[in-house]
Design a protein around this motif. Structure first.
Motif, PDB file in Angstrom:
ATOM      1  N   GLN A 195      33.356  70.575  31.439  1.00 26.26           N
ATOM      2  CA  GLN A 195      32.455  70.041  32.470  1.00 26.26           C
ATOM      3  C   GLN A 195      31.270  70.976  32.695  1.00 26.26           C
ATOM      4  O   GLN A 195      30.122  70.541  32.790  1.00 26.26           O
ATOM      5  N   VAL A 196      31.554  72.272  32.779  1.00 21.94           N
ATOM      6  CA  VAL A 196      30.482  73.253  32.964  1.00 21.94           C
ATOM      7  C   VAL A 196      29.616  73.344  31.701  1.00 21.94           C
ATOM      8  O   VAL A 196      28.389  73.352  31.763  1.00 21.94           O
ATOM      9  N   GLY A 197      30.281  73.351  30.543  1.00 15.90           N
ATOM     10  CA  GLY A 197      29.570  73.497  29.284  1.00 15.90           C
ATOM     11  C   GLY A 197      28.678  72.311  28.953  1.00 15.90           C
ATOM     12  O   GLY A 197      27.696  72.450  28.213  1.00 15.90           O
ATOM     13  N   ALA A 198      28.991  71.154  29.511  1.00 13.39           N
ATOM     14  CA  ALA A 198      28.182  69.959  29.245  1.00 13.39           C
ATOM     15  C   ALA A 198      26.756  70.103  29.762  1.00 13.39           C
ATOM     16  O   ALA A 198      25.886  69.322  29.382  1.00 13.39           O
ATOM     17  N   THR A 199      26.510  71.097  30.616  1.00  7.11           N
ATOM     18  CA  THR A 199      25.135  71.349  31.076  1.00  7.11           C
ATOM     19  C   THR A 199      24.293  72.000  29.982  1.00  7.11           C
ATOM     20  O   THR A 199      23.064  72.061  30.105  1.00  7.11           O
ATOM     21  N   LEU A 200      24.945  72.493  28.927  1.00  9.80           N
ATOM     22  CA  LEU A 200      24.246  73.241  27.882  1.00  9.80           C
ATOM     23  C   LEU A 200      24.156  72.504  26.558  1.00  9.80           C
ATOM     24  O   LEU A 200      23.298  72.827  25.730  1.00  9.80           O
ATOM     25  N   ILE A 201      25.058  71.562  26.342  1.00  5.31           N
ATOM     26  CA  ILE A 201      25.171  70.921  25.030  1.00  5.31           C
ATOM     27  C   ILE A 201      25.176  69.407  25.198  1.00  5.31           C
ATOM     28  O   ILE A 201      25.561  68.890  26.241  1.00  5.31           O
ATOM     29  N   ALA A 202      24.770  68.725  24.141  1.00  2.04           N
ATOM     30  CA  ALA A 202      24.698  67.259  24.192  1.00  2.04           C
ATOM     31  C   ALA A 202      26.036  66.648  23.798  1.00  2.04           C
ATOM     32  O   ALA A 202      26.180  65.985  22.765  1.00  2.04           O
ATOM     33  N   VAL A 203      27.048  66.909  24.633  1.00  2.00           N
ATOM     34  CA  VAL A 203      28.390  66.385  24.406  1.00  2.00           C
ATOM     35  C   VAL A 203      28.930  65.858  25.734  1.00  2.00           C
ATOM     36  O   VAL A 203      28.745  66.504  26.772  1.00  2.00           O
ATOM     37  N   GLU A 204      29.604  64.730  25.698  1.00  2.00           N
ATOM     38  CA  GLU A 204      30.215  64.197  26.913  1.00  2.00           C
ATOM     39  C   GLU A 204      31.359  65.123  27.350  1.00  2.00           C
ATOM     40  O   GLU A 204      32.193  65.508  26.517  1.00  2.00           O
ATOM     41  N   PRO A 205      31.409  65.486  28.653  1.00  2.00           N
ATOM     42  CA  PRO A 205      32.469  66.402  29.100  1.00  2.00           C
ATOM     43  C   PRO A 205      33.877  65.837  28.903  1.00  2.00           C
ATOM     44  O   PRO A 205      34.850  66.593  28.826  1.00  2.00           O
ATOM     45  N   GLU A 206      33.983  64.489  28.800  1.00  2.00           N
ATOM     46  CA  GLU A 206      35.303  63.891  28.582  1.00  2.00           C
ATOM     47  C   GLU A 206      35.837  64.206  27.184  1.00  2.00           C
ATOM     48  O   GLU A 206      37.050  64.204  26.962  1.00  2.00           O
ATOM     49  N   LYS A 207      34.933  64.481  26.254  1.00  2.00           N
ATOM     50  CA  LYS A 207      35.335  64.845  24.892  1.00  2.00           C
ATOM     51  C   LYS A 207      35.579  66.358  24.864  1.00  2.00           C
ATOM     52  O   LYS A 207      34.775  67.135  24.344  1.00  2.00           O
ATOM     53  N   VAL A 208      36.710  66.750  25.425  1.00  2.00           N
ATOM     54  CA  VAL A 208      36.971  68.162  25.704  1.00  2.00           C
ATOM     55  C   VAL A 208      36.961  69.013  24.437  1.00  2.00           C
ATOM     56  O   VAL A 208      36.285  70.048  24.368  1.00  2.00           O
ATOM     57  N   GLY A 209      37.692  68.585  23.416  1.00  2.00           N
ATOM     58  CA  GLY A 209      37.765  69.387  22.195  1.00  2.00           C
ATOM     59  C   GLY A 209      36.402  69.571  21.554  1.00  2.00           C
ATOM     60  O   GLY A 209      36.041  70.680  21.131  1.00  2.00           O
ATOM     61  N   GLU A 210      35.628  68.501  21.509  1.00  2.00           N
ATOM     62  CA  GLU A 210      34.293  68.558  20.913  1.00  2.00           C
ATOM     63  C   GLU A 210      33.384  69.482  21.732  1.00  2.00           C
ATOM     64  O   GLU A 210      32.606  70.266  21.163  1.00  2.00           O
ATOM     65  N   ALA A 211      33.497  69.401  23.062  1.00  2.00           N
ATOM     66  CA  ALA A 211      32.673  70.247  23.934  1.00  2.00           C
ATOM     67  C   ALA A 211      33.024  71.715  23.752  1.00  2.00           C
ATOM     68  O   ALA A 211      32.132  72.580  23.680  1.00  2.00           O
ATOM     69  N   LEU A 212      34.317  72.019  23.677  1.00  2.00           N
ATOM     70  CA  LEU A 212      34.732  73.415  23.522  1.00  2.00           C
ATOM     71  C   LEU A 212      34.258  73.988  22.187  1.00  2.00           C
ATOM     72  O   LEU A 212      33.825  75.139  22.120  1.00  2.00           O
ATOM     73  N   GLU A 213      34.348  73.194  21.131  1.00  2.00           N
ATOM     74  CA  GLU A 213      33.872  73.656  19.826  1.00  2.00           C
ATOM     75  C   GLU A 213      32.387  73.969  19.874  1.00  2.00           C
ATOM     76  O   GLU A 213      31.931  74.992  19.336  1.00  2.00           O
ATOM     77  N   ALA A 214      31.626  73.096  20.522  1.00  2.00           N
ATOM     78  CA  ALA A 214      30.177  73.316  20.622  1.00  2.00           C
ATOM     79  C   ALA A 214      29.868  74.564  21.446  1.00  2.00           C
ATOM     80  O   ALA A 214      28.943  75.327  21.122  1.00  2.00           O
ATOM     81  N   LEU A 215      30.637  74.797  22.491  1.00  2.00           N
ATOM     82  CA  LEU A 215      30.425  75.988  23.321  1.00  2.00           C
ATOM     83  C   LEU A 215      30.730  77.263  22.538  1.00  2.00           C
ATOM     84  O   LEU A 215      30.030  78.265  22.665  1.00  2.00           O
ATOM     85  N   HIS A 216      31.786  77.230  21.746  1.00  2.00           N
ATOM     86  CA  HIS A 216      32.144  78.402  20.939  1.00  2.00           C
ATOM     87  C   HIS A 216      31.041  78.766  19.955  1.00  2.00           C
ATOM     88  O   HIS A 216      30.893  79.931  19.580  1.00  2.00           O
ATOM     89  N   ARG A 217      30.260  77.767  19.538  1.00  2.00           N
ATOM     90  CA  ARG A 217      29.206  78.011  18.553  1.00  2.00           C
ATOM     91  C   ARG A 217      27.936  78.607  19.163  1.00  2.00           C
ATOM     92  O   ARG A 217      27.045  79.060  18.440  1.00  2.00           O
ATOM     93  N   LEU A 218      27.850  78.600  20.491  1.00  2.00           N
ATOM     94  CA  LEU A 218      26.656  79.155  21.134  1.00  2.00           C
ATOM     95  C   LEU A 218      26.577  80.664  20.916  1.00  2.00           C
ATOM     96  O   LEU A 218      27.604  81.345  20.866  1.00  2.00           O
ATOM     97  N   PRO A 219      25.360  81.225  20.800  1.00  2.00           N
ATOM     98  CA  PRO A 219      25.234  82.693  20.688  1.00  2.00           C
ATOM     99  C   PRO A 219      25.746  83.371  21.949  1.00  2.00           C
ATOM    100  O   PRO A 219      25.462  82.909  23.058  1.00  2.00           O
TER     101      PRO A 219
END
Length: 269
Positions: free
Chosen positions: A173-197
């Protein structure tokens, strides 16, 4: 490089940041707990008008003129009229106004505009961060004439990412402010967050849990607004780990907090 300095008042410690040296300000420790903002303002700038709000983990940002309206509305509905209006951020509208927020593990954010002299104080927990309260405060300042390059932003003591365990759903939910991923797609959001510098997401040994660096999320939100890292300072202090100086709700479960405040100045030439 921005520096953080310990100051003392009557042998009691509080923090200031070199980035905000143009403004009277302070991130106060638990030793000041019994002193309300009106007394703390006397330490910083005794003749300033003092403003605070009732914090509710949202993204409402108020100005003093709006607070007076809100207070009058409360007075009509509540004869006691003792409670300040509900919000989690304050911006000033004139010189010599002191704005305050309190925090235990959440992030206190103080913002100064080097051109207009106006300031803001923001309480950014994970809920407020998920609602982008710091960008909201900056948008309010911009509506009063602020320009992004003139802003200076200091994030005070808060719980460090390596100590802040949250659910994967909260992190998404917090990470969705940074990436273009729906917060409901938790696994996808977490993967995208891990890729951030310098990712704000850290591993946790407990299934379904992660560690979240909320201050880093706010810093990334600011970068996405176009604010340079040189305009931002993050205090090297963790409320959870520094029990001598700071309350931590996660550590003690006590509903106590420390205050952070800043006072506006006149417009610069």
């Amino acid at each position: 490089m921005h520096t953080w300095q310990w100051r003392t008042w009557n042998n009691l410690p509080y923090l200031t940041c070199s980035l905000l040296e143009s403004w009277s300000h302070g991130f106060f420790t638990q030793q000041f707990w019994s002193r309300p903002p009106v007394e703390l303002t006397d330490i910083l700038q005794p003749d300033a008008q003092v403003y605070r709000v009732k914090q509710v983990h949202g993204n409402t940002v108020l100005a003093p003129s709006e607070m007076e309206t809100a207070v009058m509305a409360e007075l009509r509905g509540d004869p006691s009229g003792d409670e300040p209006p509900a919000a989690d951020g304050l911006i000033t509208e004139a010189p010599n106004q002191a704005v305050w927020v309190c925090s235990a593990d959440c992030t206190p954010v103080l913002i100064g505009d080097g051109a207009t002299g106006q300031v803001a104080a923001v309480h950014a927990g994970w809920r407020g961060t998920a609602l982008k309260i710091v960008p909201q405060a900056i948008a309010r300042l911009q509506s009063q004439g602020s320009r992004l390059p003139d802003l200076r932003i200091a994030m005070g003591p808060a719980i460090a990412g390596e100590r802040y365990q949250v659910s994967e759903q909260v992190a998404a939910q917090v990470g969705a402010t940074l990436i273009a991923v729906e917060p409901e797609k938790v696994g996808e959001a977490l993967e995208a967050l891990h890729r951030l510098p310098n990712s704000p997401l850290l591993e946790d040994p407990e299934p379904g849990r992660v560690r979240l660096d909320v201050r880093r999320v706010n810093a990334l939100q600011l970068e996405q607004l176009g604010i340079s890292p040189e305009q931002v300072a993050i205090a090297p202090h963790c409320t959870y780990q520094d029990a001598d100086n700071f309350f931590s709700y996660r550590r003690s479960r006590q509903k106590k907090a420390q205050w952070s405040g800043i006072t506006s100045t006149s417009k610069r030439d």
